[in-house]
Write a protein that holds these residues in place. Sequence first.
Motif, PDB file in Angstrom:
ATOM      1  N   SER A 148     -33.363  39.805   7.610  1.00  0.00           N
ATOM      2  CA  SER A 148     -32.586  41.023   6.455  1.00  0.00           C
ATOM      3  C   SER A 148     -32.441  39.820   5.003  1.00  0.00           C
ATOM      4  O   SER A 148     -31.825  38.584   4.918  1.00  0.00           O
ATOM      5  CB  SER A 148     -31.761  41.481   7.142  1.00  0.00           C
ATOM      6  OG  SER A 148     -31.211  40.694   7.750  1.00  0.00           O
ATOM      7  N   HIS A 149     -31.706  40.644   4.232  1.00  0.00           N
ATOM      8  CA  HIS A 149     -30.816  40.061   3.422  1.00  0.00           C
ATOM      9  C   HIS A 149     -28.855  40.353   3.143  1.00  0.00           C
ATOM     10  O   HIS A 149     -29.028  41.388   3.921  1.00  0.00           O
ATOM     11  CB  HIS A 149     -30.668  40.084   1.687  1.00  0.00           C
ATOM     12  CG  HIS A 149     -30.678  40.008   0.946  1.00  0.00           C
ATOM     13  ND1 HIS A 149     -29.388  40.178   0.466  1.00  0.00           N
ATOM     14  CD2 HIS A 149     -30.456  39.107   0.101  1.00  0.00           C
ATOM     15  CE1 HIS A 149     -28.634  40.002  -0.756  1.00  0.00           C
ATOM     16  NE2 HIS A 149     -29.741  38.767  -1.123  1.00  0.00           N
ATOM     17  N   VAL A 150     -28.025  38.924   3.533  1.00  0.00           N
ATOM     18  CA  VAL A 150     -26.717  39.278   3.199  1.00  0.00           C
ATOM     19  C   VAL A 150     -26.380  38.457   2.000  1.00  0.00           C
ATOM     20  O   VAL A 150     -26.620  37.021   2.116  1.00  0.00           O
ATOM     21  CB  VAL A 150     -26.518  38.336   4.488  1.00  0.00           C
ATOM     22  CG1 VAL A 150     -24.839  38.863   4.847  1.00  0.00           C
ATOM     23  CG2 VAL A 150     -27.019  39.196   6.446  1.00  0.00           C
ATOM     24  N   ALA A 151     -25.471  39.226   1.768  1.00  0.00           N
ATOM     25  CA  ALA A 151     -24.931  39.020   0.162  1.00  0.00           C
ATOM     26  C   ALA A 151     -23.647  38.648   0.661  1.00  0.00           C
ATOM     27  O   ALA A 151     -22.752  39.558   1.948  1.00  0.00           O
ATOM     28  CB  ALA A 151     -24.922  39.513  -0.230  1.00  0.00           C
ATOM     29  N   MET A 152     -22.647  36.912   0.327  1.00  0.00           N
ATOM     30  CA  MET A 152     -21.212  37.820  -0.117  1.00  0.00           C
ATOM     31  C   MET A 152     -20.703  38.067  -1.164  1.00  0.00           C
ATOM     32  O   MET A 152     -21.174  37.868  -2.241  1.00  0.00           O
ATOM     33  CB  MET A 152     -20.966  36.084   0.326  1.00  0.00           C
ATOM     34  CG  MET A 152     -19.787  35.572  -0.537  1.00  0.00           C
ATOM     35  SD  MET A 152     -18.443  36.358   1.332  1.00  0.00           S
ATOM     36  CE  MET A 152     -18.447  35.223   2.681  1.00  0.00           C
ATOM     37  N   VAL A 153     -20.036  38.732  -1.138  1.00  0.00           N
ATOM     38  CA  VAL A 153     -19.263  39.801  -1.987  1.00  0.00           C
ATOM     39  C   VAL A 153     -17.864  38.914  -2.073  1.00  0.00           C
ATOM     40  O   VAL A 153     -16.576  39.023  -1.447  1.00  0.00           O
ATOM     41  CB  VAL A 153     -19.663  41.383  -1.563  1.00  0.00           C
ATOM     42  CG1 VAL A 153     -18.919  41.889  -3.153  1.00  0.00           C
ATOM     43  CG2 VAL A 153     -20.636  41.437  -1.842  1.00  0.00           C
ATOM     44  N   ASP A 154     -17.607  38.725  -3.486  1.00  0.00           N
ATOM     45  CA  ASP A 154     -16.064  38.087  -4.022  1.00  0.00           C
ATOM     46  C   ASP A 154     -15.587  39.363  -4.487  1.00  0.00           C
ATOM     47  O   ASP A 154     -16.163  39.060  -6.291  1.00  0.00           O
ATOM     48  CB  ASP A 154     -16.142  36.641  -4.398  1.00  0.00           C
ATOM     49  CG  ASP A 154     -15.991  35.495  -2.762  1.00  0.00           C
ATOM     50  OD1 ASP A 154     -16.149  36.578  -2.177  1.00  0.00           O
ATOM     51  OD2 ASP A 154     -16.728  34.699  -3.030  1.00  0.00           O
ATOM     52  N   ILE A 155     -14.380  39.742  -4.759  1.00  0.00           N
ATOM     53  CA  ILE A 155     -13.818  40.515  -5.843  1.00  0.00           C
ATOM     54  C   ILE A 155     -12.389  40.694  -6.319  1.00  0.00           C
ATOM     55  O   ILE A 155     -11.992  40.125  -5.642  1.00  0.00           O
ATOM     56  CB  ILE A 155     -13.913  42.193  -5.452  1.00  0.00           C
ATOM     57  CG1 ILE A 155     -14.710  42.261  -4.921  1.00  0.00           C
ATOM     58  CG2 ILE A 155     -13.426  42.662  -6.635  1.00  0.00           C
ATOM     59  CD1 ILE A 155     -15.402  44.382  -4.530  1.00  0.00           C
ATOM     60  N   LYS A 156     -12.310  39.540  -7.217  1.00  0.00           N
ATOM     61  CA  LYS A 156     -11.479  38.685  -8.230  1.00  0.00           C
ATOM     62  C   LYS A 156      -9.880  39.953  -7.835  1.00  0.00           C
ATOM     63  O   LYS A 156      -9.098  39.276  -8.014  1.00  0.00           O
ATOM     64  CB  LYS A 156     -11.801  38.324  -8.650  1.00  0.00           C
ATOM     65  CG  LYS A 156     -10.507  37.479  -9.410  1.00  0.00           C
ATOM     66  CD  LYS A 156     -10.193  36.278 -10.415  1.00  0.00           C
ATOM     67  CE  LYS A 156      -9.749  35.540 -11.635  1.00  0.00           C
ATOM     68  NZ  LYS A 156      -9.585  34.774 -12.322  1.00  0.00           N
ATOM     69  N   LYS A 166     -24.939  46.491  -7.627  1.00  0.00           N
ATOM     70  CA  LYS A 166     -25.479  46.385  -8.682  1.00  0.00           C
ATOM     71  C   LYS A 166     -24.548  46.857  -9.344  1.00  0.00           C
ATOM     72  O   LYS A 166     -23.565  46.653 -10.400  1.00  0.00           O
ATOM     73  CB  LYS A 166     -26.649  47.106  -9.513  1.00  0.00           C
ATOM     74  CG  LYS A 166     -28.306  46.517  -8.863  1.00  0.00           C
ATOM     75  CD  LYS A 166     -28.862  46.957  -9.720  1.00  0.00           C
ATOM     76  CE  LYS A 166     -30.777  45.729  -9.062  1.00  0.00           C
ATOM     77  NZ  LYS A 166     -31.392  47.108  -9.459  1.00  0.00           N
ATOM     78  N   SER A 167     -23.971  47.965  -8.465  1.00  0.00           N
ATOM     79  CA  SER A 167     -22.778  48.578  -9.309  1.00  0.00           C
ATOM     80  C   SER A 167     -21.118  47.308  -8.430  1.00  0.00           C
ATOM     81  O   SER A 167     -20.435  47.680 -10.091  1.00  0.00           O
ATOM     82  CB  SER A 167     -22.236  50.172  -8.187  1.00  0.00           C
ATOM     83  OG  SER A 167     -22.982  51.143  -8.426  1.00  0.00           O
ATOM     84  N   LEU A 168     -21.313  46.675  -8.240  1.00  0.00           N
ATOM     85  CA  LEU A 168     -20.002  45.942  -7.995  1.00  0.00           C
ATOM     86  C   LEU A 168     -20.268  44.567  -8.582  1.00  0.00           C
ATOM     87  O   LEU A 168     -19.143  44.166  -9.681  1.00  0.00           O
ATOM     88  CB  LEU A 168     -20.472  44.902  -6.396  1.00  0.00           C
ATOM     89  CG  LEU A 168     -20.008  45.933  -5.207  1.00  0.00           C
ATOM     90  CD1 LEU A 168     -20.490  45.546  -3.711  1.00  0.00           C
ATOM     91  CD2 LEU A 168     -18.264  46.287  -4.732  1.00  0.00           C
ATOM     92  N   THR A 169     -21.096  44.365  -8.678  1.00  0.00           N
ATOM     93  CA  THR A 169     -21.918  43.212 -10.166  1.00  0.00           C
ATOM     94  C   THR A 169     -21.409  43.552 -11.847  1.00  0.00           C
ATOM     95  O   THR A 169     -21.067  43.427 -12.304  1.00  0.00           O
ATOM     96  CB  THR A 169     -22.550  42.651 -10.402  1.00  0.00           C
ATOM     97  OG1 THR A 169     -24.094  43.240 -10.097  1.00  0.00           O
ATOM     98  CG2 THR A 169     -23.145  42.025  -8.797  1.00  0.00           C
ATOM     99  N   GLY A 205     -17.353  43.764 -11.409  1.00  0.00           N
ATOM    100  CA  GLY A 205     -16.647  41.622 -11.627  1.00  0.00           C
ATOM    101  C   GLY A 205     -16.714  41.087 -10.321  1.00  0.00           C
ATOM    102  O   GLY A 205     -16.003  39.661 -10.141  1.00  0.00           O
ATOM    103  N   ALA A 206     -17.479  41.722  -9.654  1.00  0.00           N
ATOM    104  CA  ALA A 206     -17.462  41.049  -8.234  1.00  0.00           C
ATOM    105  C   ALA A 206     -18.507  40.046  -8.534  1.00  0.00           C
ATOM    106  O   ALA A 206     -19.551  39.623  -9.616  1.00  0.00           O
ATOM    107  CB  ALA A 206     -17.788  41.925  -7.289  1.00  0.00           C
TER     108      ALA A 206
END
Length: 274
Positions: free
Chosen positions: A101-109, A230-233, A237-238
């Motif tokens: 599976s794919h795991v992403a780390m999301v950081d939202i400043k 894709k919405s987050l990026t 601004g993630a």
Amino acid sequence: MITISVAGGSQPEILKLVKKAREECLEDIRFVVFDTNQNIADDTIWEYIHCDDEKDIAKKAVEFVANKKAEILLKGIIQTHTLLKELLNKEHALKNRQVLSHVAMVDIKSTNQSFLLTDCAMNIAPDKDNLIEIVENVKEVAHKIGISQPKIALLSAAENVNPKMPSSVLATEVTEHFKETQDSIIFGPISLDLALSKEAVDHKRYQGPIMGDADVIVVPAIDAGNSLYKSLTLFGGAKVGGTIVGTKVPVVLTSRSDSTDSKLHSLKFAIKQV
């Protein structure tokens, strides 16, 4: 020292990544590059190993990690299916989970939030058993990066079970499966706002095991996950970086469209898992 095996790495964009990684990463890292192209860097940047063709690149790069000479596999400019096919070759014995599976780390400043997001890139429409495996994978990643008891939210459109909404039924079944788990809190169905926004929790007067403080978001299917990712990026601004998990080493998949910062974020995330 952490060694990174790079499949298809003698490329300008990978060279840029490697130089930036050396500047910013605190860990002592070493890159070994496998490619058919002429070596574009000297020995102070990376070790270069020439290959005959793309299949040879994949074979040698994967063998390098299988033989425990590297702790991370990084996809450079090579077809993803070529690398994954070699990665899953049983002779390498690298797969250690039933499901990759794919795991992403999301950081939202803007909101000062960080969380893991899975699975937005590999499993299309997981059934109960597959989603359980996806949760097991991300739970292991969470533990590796220092989250001792991760709160794992199983996403749906609402927090109520609705037989006409398959994602809510699936989340309920998976929650039931993990009800005796001690090393994490796994709960669903729950909507995205209630999983990540304490303001939404207060506004709706919601009570539950996860109340705007999720460490992990688990999506029910790839279409929801891809849209969220894709919405987050694009609009949030993630900064997002991901790895393939379910193998003995983390696998970083990059594409030409990824920025150097995005690639570096994925690489740093992989280093945390070693």
